[in-house]
Design an enzyme around this catalytic site. Structure first.
Site, PDB file in Angstrom:
ATOM      1  N   GLU A 341       0.875  -1.118  -0.074  1.00  0.00           N
ATOM      2  CA  GLU A 341       0.092  -0.045  -0.029  1.00  0.00           C
ATOM      3  C   GLU A 341       0.810   1.337  -0.117  1.00  0.00           C
ATOM      4  OE1 GLU A 341      -2.754  -0.761   3.466  1.00  0.00           O
ATOM      5  OE2 GLU A 341      -3.802  -2.265   2.247  1.00  0.00           O
ATOM      6  N   GLU A 446      -6.941  -9.743  -2.407  1.00  0.00           N
ATOM      7  CA  GLU A 446      -7.645  -9.524  -1.061  1.00  0.00           C
ATOM      8  C   GLU A 446      -9.151  -9.291  -1.323  1.00  0.00           C
ATOM      9  OE1 GLU A 446      -5.690  -7.008   1.585  1.00  0.00           O
ATOM     10  OE2 GLU A 446      -3.715  -7.323   0.852  1.00  0.00           O
TER      11      GLU A 446
END
Length: 576
Positions: A341, A446
């Site tokens: 991220e 995810e």
């Protein structure tokens, strides 16, 4: 009167779509900035005057911008100038229908430097973002996106940029509507090309003679397409959980057990015992593991002791961490999420400068040079309004990593987390098209859906189907690992490992995709041949003949490499 004309035009369009064959989907996208734009996809779809060849026809001012129609090198385009608000631009009125999936594209340029530009549809006072691109001066960039609407009615397309100092140049605009049936047909066509192959089985006896009317039974024992679910350490020692999981999945990701805050809770005291045990378990069941993660750029998720470090102490701790985890699992994983991220967060950049990610990927690659190195990020597919992690912004960071100087090329890969609320499926597909233009492996890493229970399973199924059918997506992992304290955002089972509605969706799709030991049966023809389309994967084959009372068992693997460009059946010869 204008609304009536829009309604009539849409009715004619819908009728013509029903009478004609479904429109094939164009998966192409361009990520280079070009001297001249390509022609509009689908000839513009329902956009009037999509290539601006007819001057101002169909186009008008939005907000307080001044609109110019220009021509350069034989190319005609429209320009929004004298912009004071982000939404000051050009527009076109369209009619959007509930239940229709719209694919959008346009070619954009700005007058100075680089600026993000978004395509927005205003409808009933609300604004639906269809996608964005980082537009540049002196060349044209392709924006590809999409949208759906909750109710039918007129809408107004316009373009938006927070940088009011730039002119927005627009050309080759397209808005193509698809019915749900057409959209589903795209899935079927793509799956037939990239997920399945045709096998031709010839049965012969020991004399080399073909055997007609032999009974064929084919059972898939392992899905070829990587599909799995995240887990946590509670799977260790839980036989019911293990049985449920290993019957279904071929890949997993550890939710926490490889992360820095789990393996080095106290500075200098590393403990990989849990991650080691989990990796050993999954290896023993032939289930591949993704490495998640080397570092996480979110300041909230650092080991507690890291926050007290600075300068060389922090740098040395990071360097030890990278070497420690990557060397321990070198060559054993499907890939590494290296700096997790790093578009939304910048903990390490704030400490080491803008090349922190670049340097971390360089270190990780030096230790494990053959394992793919992923950029893993959220809201790339989920939220077209989040410009922080838009496909264009993601690709900008990716280009930085592609510039890493190593022998050969660093094996980079694209990780798209896919934490959805209400999925914008046309945008999801278009964003995948854009990432697909890189030629790099793409994984949905995810997947989950945060939505009310009455729609969650349906939304979840939409996302899984779209990911599986897209020709550029190489694998999918769901972020739905069971935990007694509660799943992250959604579970697949209850505490007794009985499926919830979302788990039923997974099982339904696995059966469609050849999982859960699906079976295909038949008999050989007069030439001893049996032919069937199968999903890629590992298969058990049983052959029997009632007259000779002969039986034989074999196994084979069907992969995408078995399919030639002409899609000729893969021939297997077996004897009984």
């Amino acid at each position: 009167m204008k609304l009536l004309l829009l309604l009539l035009a849409f009715c004619c369009l819908s009728l013509s779509r029903c009478e004609e064959q479904s429109v094939p989907y164009d998966y192409s996208a361009t990520i280079e900035c070009l001297e001249n734009p390509y022609k509009p996809q689908y000839n513009g779809g329902i956009i009037v005057n999509p290539d601006l060849q007819n001057g101002s026809q169909g186009w008008s001012q939005f907000g307080n911008a001044k609109v110019d129609f220009r021509e350069f090198g034989g190319n005609k385009f429209v320009v929004a100038t004298q912009r004071n608000q982000s939404s000051d631009s050009i527009s076109q009125k369209v009619y959007l229908e509930k239940g229709i999936l719209y694919t959008f594209s346009a070619w954009l340029q700005v007058s100075i430097g680089k600026s993000p530009v978004s395509a927005v549809f205003k409808k009933n006072g609300e604004y639906k973002h269809a996608g964005s691109v980082v537009a540049e001066s002196k060349c044209w960039s392709m924006l590809k996106g999409g949208l759906t609407v909750d109710e039918s009615g007129p809408a107004e397309l316009f373009f938006e940029s927070e940088n009011t100092m730039v002119e927005i140049w627009v050309d080759s605009v397209s808005l193509q509507p698809f019915t749900q049936e057409e959209w589903n047909s795209h899935h079927e066509q793509s799956i037939g090309k990239v997920r399945k192959g045709t096998v031709r089985i010839r049965v012969m006896n020991n004399k080399g003679e073909t055997i007609p009317n032999a009974t064929i039974s084919i059972e898939q024992k392992k899905l070829g397409y990587p599909f799995g679910c995240a887990v946590e350490n509670n799977i260790l020692g839980n036989q019911a959980y293990q049985n449920w999981f290993t019957q279904r999945f071929t890949v997993t990701t550890f939710g926490n057990e490889m992360k820095w805050y789990s393996t080095e809770r106290i500075r200098g005291q590393e403990d990989y015992s849990t991650a080691d045990a989990m990796l050993s378990f999954f290896k023993s069941h032939g289930i591949a593991v993704r490495g998640h993660n080397v570092l996480w750029d979110d300041p909230k998720y650092q080991p507690g002791w890291v926050n007290s470090l600075s300068g060389n102490d922090l740098y040395n701790a990071v360097k030890r961490r990278v070497y420690s985890v990557v060397s321990r699992y070198k060559g054993q994983l499907l890939g590494w999420d290296v700096v997790n991220e790093n578009l939304h967060f910048s903990f390490f950049e704030s400490k080491f400068g803008p090349k922190a990610s670049y340097n971390t990927y360089t270190m990780a690659h030096a230790v494990d040079p053959r394992t793919p190195m992923f950029m893993n990020e959220y809201n790339t597919l989920e939220q077209p309004k989040d410009l922080t992690s838009s496909p264009a912004r993601y690709l900008g960071k990716l280009r930085e990593l592609q510039s890493i100087r190593v022998a050969g090329k660093i094996p980079l890969a694209i990780g798209l987390e896919s934490h959805f609320s209400t999925p914008n499926i046309p945008y999801m597909r278009s964003a995948l098209d854009t990432f697909g233009a890189t030629g790099l492996p793409i994984w949905l890493t995810e997947i989950d859906v945060d939505a009310p229970p009455n729609v969650r399973a349906n939304y979840f199924e939409q996302v899984l189907r779209e990911g599986h059918a897209h020709p550029k997506v190489n694998g999918m992992v769901m972020w739905t690992g069971y935990s007694p304290s509660g799943c992250y955002r959604m579970c697949l089972t209850d505490g007794n490992f009985k499926n919830l509605p979302t788990g039923d969706v997974v099982d339904k799709l696995l059966r469609e995709w050849g999982g859960l030991r699906s079976q295909t049966t038949g008999v050989t023809d007069a030439n001893g041949l049996f032919e069937a389309p199968l999903f890629h994967g590992d298969y058990d084959l049983r052959i029997s003949h009632p007259l000779t009372n002969s039986k034989a068992s074999y196994n084979f693997t069907l992969t995408s490499d078995d399919d030639s460009s002409q899609k000729q059946p893969s021939l297997y010869v077996f004897r009984v």
